[in-house]
Design a protein around this motif. Structure first.
Motif, mmCIF file in Angstrom:
data_model
loop_
_atom_site.group_PDB
_atom_site.id
_atom_site.type_symbol
_atom_site.label_atom_id
_atom_site.label_comp_id
_atom_site.label_asym_id
_atom_site.label_seq_id
_atom_site.Cartn_x
_atom_site.Cartn_y
_atom_site.Cartn_z
ATOM 1 N N TYR A 32 0.824 -1.204 0.000
ATOM 2 C CA TYR A 32 0.000 0.000 0.000
ATOM 3 C C TYR A 32 0.864 1.262 0.000
ATOM 4 O O TYR A 32 0.394 2.363 -0.195
ATOM 5 C CB TYR A 32 -0.919 0.030 1.220
ATOM 6 N N SER A 33 2.135 1.072 0.264
ATOM 7 C CA SER A 33 3.046 2.200 0.429
ATOM 8 C C SER A 33 4.458 1.698 0.194
ATOM 9 O O SER A 33 4.691 0.494 0.041
ATOM 10 C CB SER A 33 2.904 2.714 1.865
ATOM 11 N N TYR A 62 6.816 3.175 2.330
ATOM 12 C CA TYR A 62 7.491 3.838 3.444
ATOM 13 C C TYR A 62 7.152 3.299 4.827
ATOM 14 O O TYR A 62 7.495 3.915 5.819
ATOM 15 C CB TYR A 62 7.168 5.343 3.421
ATOM 16 N N SER A 63 6.440 2.192 4.912
ATOM 17 C CA SER A 63 6.143 1.671 6.247
ATOM 18 C C SER A 63 7.190 0.665 6.698
ATOM 19 O O SER A 63 7.097 0.074 7.760
ATOM 20 C CB SER A 63 4.754 1.037 6.290
ATOM 21 N N ASN A 64 8.192 0.480 5.830
ATOM 22 C CA ASN A 64 9.397 -0.262 6.206
ATOM 23 C C ASN A 64 9.211 -1.753 6.475
ATOM 24 O O ASN A 64 9.963 -2.338 7.241
ATOM 25 C CB ASN A 64 10.078 0.383 7.422
ATOM 26 N N GLU A 110 8.035 -3.748 1.359
ATOM 27 C CA GLU A 110 8.103 -2.363 0.909
ATOM 28 C C GLU A 110 9.534 -1.946 0.605
ATOM 29 O O GLU A 110 9.795 -1.196 -0.338
ATOM 30 C CB GLU A 110 7.475 -1.434 1.960
ATOM 31 N N ALA A 117 -10.954 0.907 -6.723
ATOM 32 C CA ALA A 117 -10.522 1.536 -5.463
ATOM 33 C C ALA A 117 -9.398 2.524 -5.749
ATOM 34 O O ALA A 117 -8.324 2.470 -5.167
ATOM 35 C CB ALA A 117 -10.072 0.473 -4.457
ATOM 36 N N ARG A 134 -7.695 4.747 -2.862
ATOM 37 C CA ARG A 134 -6.716 3.996 -2.078
ATOM 38 C C ARG A 134 -5.426 3.790 -2.863
ATOM 39 O O ARG A 134 -4.327 3.906 -2.335
ATOM 40 C CB ARG A 134 -7.313 2.637 -1.703
ATOM 41 N N ASN A 192 -2.237 6.476 -3.260
ATOM 42 C CA ASN A 192 -1.142 6.639 -2.293
ATOM 43 C C ASN A 192 0.168 6.118 -2.880
ATOM 44 O O ASN A 192 1.162 6.838 -2.995
ATOM 45 C CB ASN A 192 -1.496 5.901 -0.997
ATOM 46 N N GLN A 234 3.476 8.114 -4.677
ATOM 47 C CA GLN A 234 4.826 7.861 -4.152
ATOM 48 C C GLN A 234 5.781 7.509 -5.287
ATOM 49 O O GLN A 234 6.902 8.006 -5.344
ATOM 50 C CB GLN A 234 4.802 6.724 -3.119
ATOM 51 N N THR A 284 6.191 4.870 12.983
ATOM 52 C CA THR A 284 5.918 3.847 11.981
ATOM 53 C C THR A 284 4.485 3.333 12.042
ATOM 54 O O THR A 284 3.864 3.082 11.010
ATOM 55 C CB THR A 284 6.883 2.656 12.165
ATOM 56 N N ARG A 330 2.236 5.909 10.408
ATOM 57 C CA ARG A 330 2.484 5.847 8.965
ATOM 58 C C ARG A 330 1.735 4.656 8.356
ATOM 59 O O ARG A 330 1.095 4.739 7.327
ATOM 60 C CB ARG A 330 3.995 5.698 8.742
ATOM 61 N N ARG A 331 1.851 3.503 9.007
ATOM 62 C CA ARG A 331 1.220 2.291 8.494
ATOM 63 C C ARG A 331 -0.297 2.449 8.408
ATOM 64 O O ARG A 331 -0.917 2.116 7.404
ATOM 65 C CB ARG A 331 1.566 1.090 9.390
ATOM 66 N N ASP A 367 -1.186 4.743 5.593
ATOM 67 C CA ASP A 367 -0.994 4.050 4.314
ATOM 68 C C ASP A 367 -2.119 3.058 4.039
ATOM 69 O O ASP A 367 -2.463 2.785 2.891
ATOM 70 C CB ASP A 367 0.352 3.310 4.298
ATOM 71 N N LEU A 368 -2.687 2.505 5.108
ATOM 72 C CA LEU A 368 -3.778 1.542 4.939
ATOM 73 C C LEU A 368 -5.111 2.241 4.676
ATOM 74 O O LEU A 368 -6.103 1.601 4.376
ATOM 75 C CB LEU A 368 -3.906 0.651 6.178
ATOM 76 N N GLY A 369 -5.143 3.564 4.797
ATOM 77 C CA GLY A 369 -6.359 4.319 4.496
ATOM 78 C C GLY A 369 -7.073 4.875 5.717
ATOM 79 O O GLY A 369 -8.144 5.472 5.592
ATOM 80 N N ALA A 405 -11.854 2.766 2.339
ATOM 81 C CA ALA A 405 -11.499 3.066 0.943
ATOM 82 C C ALA A 405 -11.708 1.840 0.058
ATOM 83 O O ALA A 405 -10.864 1.465 -0.744
ATOM 84 C CB ALA A 405 -10.072 3.595 0.816
ATOM 85 N N ASN A 406 -12.870 1.210 0.255
ATOM 86 C CA ASN A 406 -13.286 0.110 -0.619
ATOM 87 C C ASN A 406 -12.448 -1.157 -0.518
ATOM 88 O O ASN A 406 -12.413 -1.963 -1.432
ATOM 89 C CB ASN A 406 -13.312 0.591 -2.079
ATOM 90 N N THR A 407 -11.730 -1.337 0.582
ATOM 91 C CA THR A 407 -10.913 -2.536 0.749
ATOM 92 C C THR A 407 -11.037 -3.026 2.188
ATOM 93 O O THR A 407 -11.143 -2.222 3.115
ATOM 94 C CB THR A 407 -9.431 -2.234 0.421
#
Ligand SMILES: Nc1nc2c(ncn2[C@@H]2O[C@H](COP(=O)(O)OP(=O)(O)OP(=O)(O)O)[C@@H](O)[C@H]2O)c(=O)[nH]1
Ligand SMILES: [Mg+2]
Lengths: 236, 88
Positions: free
Chosen positions: A61-62, A64-66, A70, A93, A96, A99, A103, B28, B31-32, B35-37, B61-63
């Protein structure tokens, strides 16, 4: 006759592997990424006499969450510099999926957005204005239904045009608040003097401001300690 | 609705819709979740609780995303409706 590298990035479950299989068929090899328990899948296809090596990056999904996934995806895009990064988006979607897409657009302009699951979107009554999206994001957008092979030729053609330098992109750059932008501007010159054109200075500045220790570590490993960057391409 | 009435997402019930006001964590983990919405302003539907209440599944977000309680307890907001109400 040339050889190009195409990375597939995207959120989990957007059809990256389906697309990867449809493109490469049986010409695949899998293993692990060096030093990680993350699956590395690579395959190839020919198009108009050129060979394209496709790398199926882990779904995230990103960047940057390490998590290990990712880091693998980030490192491949930023250090290995594929000729094209295809970001596979779930057309049902999009919010979503933006993101990760934004990036990647901060990291490189060699991006094609593959708007997948178009059949699902249609079924749900979702209509996407592909041209408006492409204009807004500044990179090509190709609609596909990977499961049925719909749109793959268009995608391959667009990839070809991009590797041949026939597409000029203007990847959307997110503008942050004044304080962040001021700091980015202050940092960019010294980052550029260290990395030259090897890394996008704005992106590195943003990551440093975000306190991205994982990236710092990766930078140290790759440059300060002069460790060799793992050789990409096929295994022995 | 003001901050004082905000409740943790962990206390919302299956079928309820929830609007996020803020995340009360940093680094973190924050952030996570972003990122998950799980973004301030976003609407979340509680899908189900596992037998022990942890983790919980949410539609955001539809998930469908599952969160551990230590995470959903740090997301504050308000209930904005129940199953059957019309949203989105
Ligand atoms: N309806 C529909 N389903 C698709 C399409 N593309 C892929 N799928 C299905 O979506 C599911 C997920 O596809 P994958 O290719 O495994 O997705 P992925 O992006 O590789 O997932 P991760 O590796 O977990 O990130 C599978 O059940 C596919 O059959 C499509 O265009 N339309
Ligand atoms: Mg996959």
């Amino acid at each position: 006759m040339a050889d190009y590298r195409i990375a597939l990035a995207g959120n989990p479950n957007t059809g990256k592997s389906t697309l990867f299989n449809a493109l490469t068929g049986l010409r695949q090899h899998t293993g692990n990424w060096p030093g990680k328990t993350v699956i590395h899948a690579e395959g190839e296809y020919d198009f108009d006499g050129d060979t394209y090596t496709v790398i199926d990056l882990p779904g995230t999904y990103s960047l940057y969450s390490n998590s290990a996934d990712e880091e693998v995806a980030r490192d491949y895009i930023i250090f290995e510099k594929p000729d094209v990064t295809v970001v596979v988006l779930d057309a049902t979607a999009l919010e979503r999926n933006m993101n990760l897409a934004l990036q990647v657009l901060e990291m490189t302009g060699k991006v094609i957005l593959c708007l997948n699951l178009m059949d699902e979107a249609e079924r749900k009554g979702i209509r996407v204005d592909v041209d408006a999206l492409a204009a807004k994001l500044g990179v090509p957008v190709v609609p596909t239904t990977a499961r049925d092979g719909v749109g793959l030729k268009d995608l391959q053609k667009t990839i070809q045009r991009m590797v041949r330098g026939e597409i000029i992109t203007r990847p959307l750059q997110v503008r942050y608040n004044e304080e962040i932008e001021k700091n980015v501007a202050a940092m960019e010159p010294s980052i550029r003097s260290i990395y030259g054109e090897k890394l996008p200075a704005r992106w590195v500045a943003l990551r440093l401001l975000d306190g991205d220790d994982s990236l710092l570590k990766a930078l140290k490993e790759r440059w300060l300690e002069r460790k060799e960057v793992p050789v990409h391409g096929r295994g022995a | 609705m003001g901050e004082s009435t905000a409740i943790p997402l962990a206390e919302a019930k299956p079928g309820q819709f929830f609007r996020i006001h803020r995340l009360s964590l940093d680094g973190t983990m924050r952030r996570r979740l972003l990122d998950l919405g799980f973004i301030p302003g976003a609407e979340v539907k509680v899908l189900q609780k596992s037998p022990l209440g942890d983790p919980m599944a949410f539609l955001v977000a539809n998930t469908t995303i599952a969160l551990r309680k230590e995470e959903s307890a740090q997301i504050y907001g308000e209930i904005i409706g129940e199953r059957g109400d019309h949203h989105g």
